[in-house]
Design a protein around this motif. Structure first.
Motif, PDB file in Angstrom:
ATOM      1  N   TYR A  58      79.152 -29.403  34.804  1.00 58.92           N
ATOM      2  CA  TYR A  58      80.410 -30.280  34.128  1.00 58.92           C
ATOM      3  C   TYR A  58      80.616 -31.205  34.831  1.00 58.92           C
ATOM      4  CZ  TYR A  58      84.157 -30.472  30.729  1.00 58.92           C
ATOM      5  OH  TYR A  58      84.869 -30.858  29.728  1.00 58.92           O
ATOM      6  N   GLY A 273      83.523 -29.541  23.681  1.00 61.61           N
ATOM      7  CA  GLY A 273      82.349 -30.482  23.072  1.00 61.61           C
ATOM      8  C   GLY A 273      82.682 -31.752  22.276  1.00 61.61           C
ATOM      9  N   LEU A 278      79.901 -34.011  23.695  1.00 60.72           N
ATOM     10  CA  LEU A 278      78.757 -33.496  24.484  1.00 60.72           C
ATOM     11  C   LEU A 278      77.513 -33.397  23.527  1.00 60.72           C
ATOM     12  CD1 LEU A 278      80.285 -30.640  26.467  1.00 60.72           C
ATOM     13  CD2 LEU A 278      79.926 -33.101  27.100  1.00 60.72           C
ATOM     14  N   SER A 281      72.922 -30.722  21.341  1.00 59.25           N
ATOM     15  CA  SER A 281      72.304 -29.955  22.241  1.00 59.25           C
ATOM     16  C   SER A 281      73.319 -28.767  22.822  1.00 59.25           C
ATOM     17  CB  SER A 281      71.900 -30.381  23.339  1.00 59.25           C
ATOM     18  OG  SER A 281      72.493 -31.267  24.054  1.00 59.25           O
ATOM     19  N   TYR A 282      74.572 -29.217  23.374  1.00 64.74           N
ATOM     20  CA  TYR A 282      75.543 -28.557  23.809  1.00 64.74           C
ATOM     21  C   TYR A 282      76.067 -27.408  22.701  1.00 64.74           C
ATOM     22  CZ  TYR A 282      80.533 -26.933  24.983  1.00 64.74           C
ATOM     23  OH  TYR A 282      81.455 -26.357  25.448  1.00 64.74           O
ATOM     24  N   SER A 286      75.298 -23.944  23.745  1.00 59.82           N
ATOM     25  CA  SER A 286      76.431 -23.269  24.166  1.00 59.82           C
ATOM     26  C   SER A 286      77.314 -22.505  23.213  1.00 59.82           C
ATOM     27  CB  SER A 286      77.354 -24.179  25.348  1.00 59.82           C
ATOM     28  OG  SER A 286      76.805 -24.881  26.320  1.00 59.82           O
ATOM     29  N   GLY A 327      73.556 -25.005  27.754  1.00 59.85           N
ATOM     30  CA  GLY A 327      74.077 -26.584  26.895  1.00 59.85           C
ATOM     31  C   GLY A 327      74.673 -27.359  27.915  1.00 59.85           C
ATOM     32  N   LEU A 328      75.389 -27.016  28.945  1.00 61.81           N
ATOM     33  CA  LEU A 328      75.981 -27.887  29.986  1.00 61.81           C
ATOM     34  C   LEU A 328      74.721 -28.447  30.553  1.00 61.81           C
ATOM     35  CD1 LEU A 328      78.878 -26.043  31.446  1.00 61.81           C
ATOM     36  CD2 LEU A 328      78.799 -27.991  29.805  1.00 61.81           C
ATOM     37  N   TYR A 330      71.644 -29.352  29.814  1.00 56.31           N
ATOM     38  CA  TYR A 330      70.980 -30.279  29.083  1.00 56.31           C
ATOM     39  C   TYR A 330      72.034 -31.610  29.001  1.00 56.31           C
ATOM     40  CZ  TYR A 330      67.840 -32.487  25.413  1.00 56.31           C
ATOM     41  OH  TYR A 330      67.061 -33.191  24.816  1.00 56.31           O
ATOM     42  N   ALA A 331      73.163 -31.462  28.732  1.00 56.97           N
ATOM     43  CA  ALA A 331      74.271 -32.446  28.604  1.00 56.97           C
ATOM     44  C   ALA A 331      74.338 -33.295  29.818  1.00 56.97           C
ATOM     45  CB  ALA A 331      75.552 -31.931  27.983  1.00 56.97           C
TER      46      ALA A 331
END
Length: 340
Positions: A58, A273, A278, A281-282, A286, A327-328, A330-331
């Protein structure tokens, strides 16, 4: 202990030294200490560690982030992981020290080292102190701000076993403590919060603050869910022994409690998100992965089956933990590409 209780205890299976797994490969005199630190039950290590990992990922999404190389991120997470191994060991040992009389009354816990008399209270205290010192060694390899920020988390971890005596919500206390590791993960990367407050515009700063608060709350909810499921294994014995928990308080509507908290968890993740922008993808990984895991658990789990509760506790750790990590991650990758 009454004579009737002693007779019932005598009728139960006796302790059998481990024949398989890591505990079967160490000297017999070390086995009680391995059991005290739950070295043969690694799920708890990862549940302690995941919020740290979330925080390190993050951090790359925050305004003013200058996250280092992938190797820097890997090194930081290595320190956090091994530090977690020892902090969790100290926490488990401390929990068993305070709970030793209760453990003797709970079927699943009655053969823990202190409860069965395999080690003394003095030995357990010495072991707890040693695990704490090793953990401090790992903390010293992280930024100084990490040690300062870790103090509230450590304090809550020390107080957590006492929560089972004075409140019906020890899972919430544990959730508040474990979720703080999210902020510790951010700090471990070297992210400077003074920069965050001084160099970002008010709109961006407020949006990011709200997003972090929501993500923290989602982690609190996750802990409440999995620890309530875990506590379902002992709900009858805990009620008799006087151990307080959300599983005991809501034992007539445990599924309703899990539905409510799981909905909050997913809602907080989605709000994160939204406020941090985000991307799909997130939301897919996620939020979607966590929702799928929770729906599956709520629809299929037999809360009256200790074996099923333990199965979900172990596997839910990976279903939810890896979904949020994906998710995180990829973000973070996308944010890193924009910075470069």
């Amino acid at each position: 202990m009454t004579n009737g209780t002693r007779r019932k205890q005598d009728e139960l299976p006796a302790y059998v030294p481990p024949k398989v797994g890591i505990l079967s490969r160490i000297p017999a005199s070390w086995v009680p200490y391995g059991e005290l630190m739950r070295i043969d039950k690694p799920t708890g290590i990862f549940l302690f560690y995941f919020p740290h990992l979330f925080g390190t990922l993050y951090a790359g999404l925050l305004p003013g982030s200058s996250q280092g190389s992938p190797m820097d991120l890997l090194f930081t997470n290595g320190i956090l992981f091994f530090g977690t191994v020892f902090s969790r060991a100290a926490a488990c040992a401390w929990n068993d020290i305070l709970d030793r009389e209760y453990d003797r009354q709970v079927l699943r816990c009655r053969l823990r080292p202190l409860a069965r008399g395999a080690i003394s209270l003095t030995q357990a205290l010495g072991f707890t102190f040693f695990m704490t010192i090793v953990c401090v060694g790992f903390i010293s390899a992280l930024p100084l701000d990490f040690a300062k920020a870790a103090f509230p988390s450590i304090t809550l971890l020390v107080l957590y076993p006492l929560a089972k005596r004075f409140t019906d919500f020890p899972q919430l206390v544990l959730g508040i403590q474990i979720a703080l590791s999210f902020f510790l993960g951010i700090i471990a990367t070297g992210y400077d919060f003074s920069t965050f407050f001084e160099r970002t515009n008010a709109t961006q700063r407020n949006s990011s603050l709200i997003a972090m608060i929501f993500f923290y709350a989602a982690n609190v909810c996750w802990t409440v869910v999995y620890d309530t499921v875990y506590a379902q294994q002992d709900v009858k014995d805990d009620a008799k022994a006087g151990v307080k928990s959300m599983a005991v308080r809501y034992r007539n509507n445990a599924r309703g409690l899990l539905v409510a908290v799981a909905l909050l968890q997913v809602g907080f993740l989605a709000a994160t998100g939204f406020y941090e922008s985000l991307g799909i993808s997130y939301f897919s990984l996620s939020c979607g992965g966590t929702t799928s895991a929770m729906v599956w658990m709520i629809l299929t789990l037999d809360l009256n089956s200790p074996a099923e509760c333990m199965w979900w506790f172990k596997n839910g750790c990976w279903l939810v933990g890896l979904s949020i990590t994906g998710g995180l991650g990829y973000a973070n990758l996308l944010a890193s590409g924009r910075r470069s």
